[in-house]
Design a protein around this motif. Structure first.
Motif, PDB file in Angstrom:
ATOM      1  N   PHE A 199     -14.287 -42.029 -11.496  1.00  0.00           N
ATOM      2  CA  PHE A 199     -14.099 -43.297 -10.783  1.00  0.00           C
ATOM      3  C   PHE A 199     -13.458 -44.356 -11.684  1.00  0.00           C
ATOM      4  N   ARG A 200     -12.622 -43.903 -12.585  1.00  0.00           N
ATOM      5  CA  ARG A 200     -12.039 -44.799 -13.586  1.00  0.00           C
ATOM      6  C   ARG A 200     -11.367 -46.016 -12.955  1.00  0.00           C
ATOM      7  N   LYS A 201     -10.629 -45.822 -11.881  1.00  0.00           N
ATOM      8  CA  LYS A 201      -9.886 -46.930 -11.261  1.00  0.00           C
ATOM      9  C   LYS A 201     -10.725 -47.719 -10.258  1.00  0.00           C
ATOM     10  N   GLU A 202     -11.852 -47.141  -9.858  1.00  0.00           N
ATOM     11  CA  GLU A 202     -12.650 -47.785  -8.800  1.00  0.00           C
ATOM     12  C   GLU A 202     -13.856 -48.568  -9.346  1.00  0.00           C
ATOM     13  N   ILE A 203     -14.296 -48.294 -10.583  1.00  0.00           N
ATOM     14  CA  ILE A 203     -15.471 -48.988 -11.118  1.00  0.00           C
ATOM     15  C   ILE A 203     -15.148 -50.461 -11.369  1.00  0.00           C
ATOM     16  N   VAL A 204     -15.909 -51.325 -10.710  1.00  0.00           N
ATOM     17  CA  VAL A 204     -15.706 -52.772 -10.888  1.00  0.00           C
ATOM     18  C   VAL A 204     -16.868 -53.413 -11.646  1.00  0.00           C
ATOM     19  N   PHE A 205     -17.992 -52.700 -11.720  1.00  0.00           N
ATOM     20  CA  PHE A 205     -19.149 -53.218 -12.461  1.00  0.00           C
ATOM     21  C   PHE A 205     -19.873 -52.037 -13.093  1.00  0.00           C
ATOM     22  N   ASP A 206     -20.076 -52.144 -14.413  1.00  0.00           N
ATOM     23  CA  ASP A 206     -20.653 -51.050 -15.203  1.00  0.00           C
ATOM     24  C   ASP A 206     -21.780 -51.637 -16.043  1.00  0.00           C
ATOM     25  N   PHE A 207     -23.011 -51.209 -15.761  1.00  0.00           N
ATOM     26  CA  PHE A 207     -24.184 -51.796 -16.423  1.00  0.00           C
ATOM     27  C   PHE A 207     -25.032 -50.684 -17.033  1.00  0.00           C
TER      28      PHE A 207
ATOM     29  N   LEU B 121     -18.248 -49.411  -0.447  1.00  0.00           N
ATOM     30  CA  LEU B 121     -19.061 -49.451  -1.662  1.00  0.00           C
ATOM     31  C   LEU B 121     -19.653 -48.093  -2.012  1.00  0.00           C
ATOM     32  N   ILE B 122     -19.516 -47.728  -3.283  1.00  0.00           N
ATOM     33  CA  ILE B 122     -20.207 -46.561  -3.845  1.00  0.00           C
ATOM     34  C   ILE B 122     -21.084 -47.066  -4.982  1.00  0.00           C
ATOM     35  N   VAL B 123     -22.381 -46.792  -4.892  1.00  0.00           N
ATOM     36  CA  VAL B 123     -23.322 -47.160  -5.949  1.00  0.00           C
ATOM     37  C   VAL B 123     -23.760 -45.879  -6.645  1.00  0.00           C
ATOM     38  N   VAL B 124     -23.542 -45.822  -7.949  1.00  0.00           N
ATOM     39  CA  VAL B 124     -23.921 -44.651  -8.734  1.00  0.00           C
ATOM     40  C   VAL B 124     -25.018 -45.051  -9.707  1.00  0.00           C
ATOM     41  N   ILE B 125     -26.132 -44.327  -9.672  1.00  0.00           N
ATOM     42  CA  ILE B 125     -27.214 -44.562 -10.628  1.00  0.00           C
ATOM     43  C   ILE B 125     -27.419 -43.283 -11.436  1.00  0.00           C
ATOM     44  N   CYS B 126     -27.586 -43.459 -12.730  1.00  0.00           N
ATOM     45  CA  CYS B 126     -27.554 -42.334 -13.649  1.00  0.00           C
ATOM     46  C   CYS B 126     -28.700 -42.455 -14.642  1.00  0.00           C
ATOM     47  N   GLY B 127     -29.316 -41.315 -15.003  1.00  0.00           N
ATOM     48  CA  GLY B 127     -30.400 -41.366 -15.974  1.00  0.00           C
ATOM     49  C   GLY B 127     -30.617 -40.043 -16.672  1.00  0.00           C
TER      50      GLY B 127
ATOM     51  N   THR C  10     -22.316 -61.699  -4.697  1.00  0.00           N
ATOM     52  CA  THR C  10     -21.242 -62.701  -4.702  1.00  0.00           C
ATOM     53  C   THR C  10     -20.001 -62.161  -5.403  1.00  0.00           C
ATOM     54  N   PHE C  11     -20.200 -61.452  -6.502  1.00  0.00           N
ATOM     55  CA  PHE C  11     -19.089 -60.864  -7.247  1.00  0.00           C
ATOM     56  C   PHE C  11     -18.380 -59.772  -6.445  1.00  0.00           C
ATOM     57  N   LEU C  12     -19.135 -58.965  -5.733  1.00  0.00           N
ATOM     58  CA  LEU C  12     -18.569 -57.804  -5.043  1.00  0.00           C
ATOM     59  C   LEU C  12     -17.875 -58.149  -3.723  1.00  0.00           C
ATOM     60  N   THR C  13     -18.376 -59.125  -3.017  1.00  0.00           N
ATOM     61  CA  THR C  13     -17.912 -59.392  -1.649  1.00  0.00           C
ATOM     62  C   THR C  13     -16.389 -59.496  -1.514  1.00  0.00           C
ATOM     63  N   PRO C  14     -15.703 -60.308  -2.303  1.00  0.00           N
ATOM     64  CA  PRO C  14     -14.241 -60.391  -2.123  1.00  0.00           C
ATOM     65  C   PRO C  14     -13.524 -59.108  -2.521  1.00  0.00           C
ATOM     66  N   ARG C  15     -14.061 -58.365  -3.437  1.00  0.00           N
ATOM     67  CA  ARG C  15     -13.418 -57.129  -3.899  1.00  0.00           C
ATOM     68  C   ARG C  15     -13.528 -56.023  -2.854  1.00  0.00           C
ATOM     69  N   LEU C  16     -14.660 -55.986  -2.154  1.00  0.00           N
ATOM     70  CA  LEU C  16     -14.862 -54.940  -1.145  1.00  0.00           C
ATOM     71  C   LEU C  16     -14.006 -55.154   0.091  1.00  0.00           C
ATOM     72  N   ARG C  17     -13.522 -56.362   0.284  1.00  0.00           N
ATOM     73  CA  ARG C  17     -12.634 -56.610   1.425  1.00  0.00           C
ATOM     74  C   ARG C  17     -11.272 -55.945   1.207  1.00  0.00           C
ATOM     75  N   LYS C  18     -10.916 -55.703  -0.050  1.00  0.00           N
ATOM     76  CA  LYS C  18      -9.576 -55.202  -0.385  1.00  0.00           C
ATOM     77  C   LYS C  18      -9.523 -53.687  -0.602  1.00  0.00           C
ATOM     78  N   ARG C  19     -10.590 -53.123  -1.180  1.00  0.00           N
ATOM     79  CA  ARG C  19     -10.472 -51.707  -1.554  1.00  0.00           C
ATOM     80  C   ARG C  19     -11.844 -51.082  -1.811  1.00  0.00           C
ATOM     81  N   LYS C  20     -11.819 -49.766  -2.086  1.00  0.00           N
ATOM     82  CA  LYS C  20     -13.013 -49.034  -2.470  1.00  0.00           C
ATOM     83  C   LYS C  20     -13.476 -49.526  -3.841  1.00  0.00           C
ATOM     84  N   ALA C  21     -14.786 -49.702  -4.007  1.00  0.00           N
ATOM     85  CA  ALA C  21     -15.308 -50.174  -5.283  1.00  0.00           C
ATOM     86  C   ALA C  21     -16.574 -49.405  -5.651  1.00  0.00           C
ATOM     87  N   VAL C  22     -16.718 -49.143  -6.935  1.00  0.00           N
ATOM     88  CA  VAL C  22     -17.879 -48.421  -7.460  1.00  0.00           C
ATOM     89  C   VAL C  22     -18.623 -49.337  -8.414  1.00  0.00           C
ATOM     90  N   ILE C  23     -19.949 -49.401  -8.262  1.00  0.00           N
ATOM     91  CA  ILE C  23     -20.775 -50.053  -9.272  1.00  0.00           C
ATOM     92  C   ILE C  23     -21.666 -48.973  -9.895  1.00  0.00           C
TER      93      ILE C  23
END
Length: 477
Positions: A44-52, A142-148, A96-109
């Motif tokens: 998801f290299r091009k789709e990740i907009v938030f990486d925590f 929106l795609i939410v990925v949780i990893c552990g 708030t951060f995600l809302t405008p981005r999701l209107r334009k394209r696929k996004a992964v957090i």
């Protein structure tokens, strides 16, 4: 995904998710350094907009500070953001951060090391569930990925969650170490060109963990690579054993004790035998520890042939743990030729047979393909008979019980050259077959199947006794 070696099934699943028309919640888990983060970030290299990434051992305040810094980076601003006072405020900021981005394209957090974020009394998990249920689920892009890495925690608190995340995971992925075929492809991608016997030796010592394999250099032999990683002062794996277990499990001493006990018992132990040997209680705490070790890939549970699950045998199946406990524990960093000397010792020869058997058990699907039965329904198990007075005992580490009325009795032998069946071993094989048929009363056809490194010599002891003969090349298919 072009930089991801192997992982064919995982890539297929993630590609499907990429083009889903619904909000997706993906949970990926697997042991430390197996490549979970790399797989997600590359896919998801091009789709990740938030990486925590969670901080191990940090409290709520520190995790929230880390969240704020991550969100600032994602926002591409040099102005520090206000640190949220709690997770409710944090997820409101994220919305708030995600809302405008999701209107334009696929996004992964991407929430990496998810269990570490859930510090005691922080309310993180409950707030995350609320965030998903009340906002994320309505975001089609929106795609939410949780990893552990703490696999048992992920399964209990996320995948089998009884609260707000109950049945909310749309896809779970348990990322396993590389197979031998994937290991070969990975090394070749890094210009490490070794023959399959050398790759097998490396795999027996450190397994198919990408982060370990990454440190093998072009031009190194298996002996050189193992020596540098494990026996030199600055070797990557010098302190890995303790770090590995301590980072995955709370109060890891019990986990390590079980691993040490099983590693010293080649044939494996039942649950009751483990409890007795480790002085554990028979209650839920022991069950939890065993489950955590299984889900994290350190031990494997085998149900014996025609036996109940309560009679399961447990074995250590993590290559590095077995290698560390046999050769590295208690040994200080020594000369550069340490492993060169040790790898020819009688101790190594005994251990190598055990390690090879473990690798065979991990590559049963490859064995089935080589036997020409990939589509035949099978059940794999071990079997042993403890003899009474005046009887012969027998142990079989791998049985492939087939729906087509046949059983493969697999004998696994590691050798540095072509394996020779001498009269004594031929007698032992015949005894195994006879005891197995007598005690199980099976009427199925029994095939003695040899699995060796370099094949079996076709002498008089082989003919009429062995029906199938597979080499290590089987595992690289």
């Amino acid at each position: 995904m072009e930089n991801v070696i192997g992982r064919l099934e995982e890539k297929k699943i993630l590609n499907r998710i990429m083009f889903s028309g619904d909000a997706e919640l993906v949970a990926i888990y697997g042991r430390r350094r197996v490549g979970k983060t790399f797989l997600i970030r590359e896919t998801f290299r091009k789709e990740i907009v938030f990486d925590f990434v969670g901080i191990h051992g940090a409290n709520m305040s520190q995790q929230l500070e880390n969240f704020s810094v991550s969100l600032q980076k994602a926002s591409n601003t040099s102005v520090p953001l206000m640190r949220p006072a709690n997770w409710i405020q944090a997820f409101n900021q994220l919305e708030t951060f995600l809302t405008p981005r999701l209107r334009k394209r696929k996004a992964v957090i991407f929430f990496d090391e998810f269990p570490w974020i859930n510090s005691p009394r922080s309310g993180f998990l409950e707030t995350f569930a609320h965030f998903w249920n009340n906002w994320c689920v309505n975001q089609k892009n929106l795609i939410v990925v949780i990893c552990g890495s703490a696999a048992a925690w992920m399964i209990k608190h996320v995948i089998n969650n009884k609260g707000g995340l109950h049945n909310r995971i749309s896809q779970k992925l348990h990322l396993m170490p590389f197979t031998l075929a994937e290991t070969e492809a990975y090394l070749q991608s890094r210009h490490v060109n070794l023959d399959r016997y050398q790759i097998l030796q490396i795999y027996m010592a450190i397994g198919g963990i990408p982060q370990y394999l990454k440190n093998i250099k072009p031009g190194q032999s298996a002996v050189n690579a193992i020596n540098e990683l494990c026996f030199t002062k600055n070797g990557l794996l010098r302190g890995e054993f303790s770090n590995l277990y301590q980072s995955l499990f709370d109060k890891a001493d019990h986990h390590i004790n079980i691993i040490k006990t099983l590693a010293s018992n080649k044939s494996g132990l039942t649950r009751n035998e483990i409890i007795s040997a480790c002085n554990l209680s028979s209650g839920g705490t022991t069950s939890k520890i065993m489950e955590e070790l299984i889900e994290s890939g350190f031990i494997t549970q085998y149900v014996p042939f025609k036996k109940d699950v309560r009679e399961s045998i447990y074995k250590v199946t993590d290559e590095f743990s077995l290698f560390y406990l046999k050769f590295m524990t208690g040994r200080s960093a020594t000369a550069k030729d340490t492993w060169d000397k040790m790898s020819g010792s009688p101790s190594w020869r005994a251990w190598s047979g055990y390690a090879f058997e473990s690798i065979c058990l991990k590559h049963v699907e490859q064995i089935k393909r080589a036997l020409g039965i990939p589509a035949v329904l099978t059940q794999e198990s071990a079997w042993r008979y403890v003899p009474g007075k005046g009887e012969d005992g027998a142990q079989i580490d791998l049985l492939i019980d087939r729906q087509d009325n046949c059983i493969n009795i697999c004998e696994m032998k590691y050798s540095t050259a072509e394996f020779t069946i001498d009269p004594a071993y031929a007698k032992e094989l015949r005894n195994k077959v006879a005891v197995f048929r007598s005690k199980t009363k099976t009427r199925k056809t029994l095939f003695v199947t040899m699995i060796t490194t370099h094949g079996v010599k076709k002498n008089q002891n082989y003919l009429g006794l062995v029906q199938q003969d597979l080499t290590m090349d089987t595992f690289f298919s």
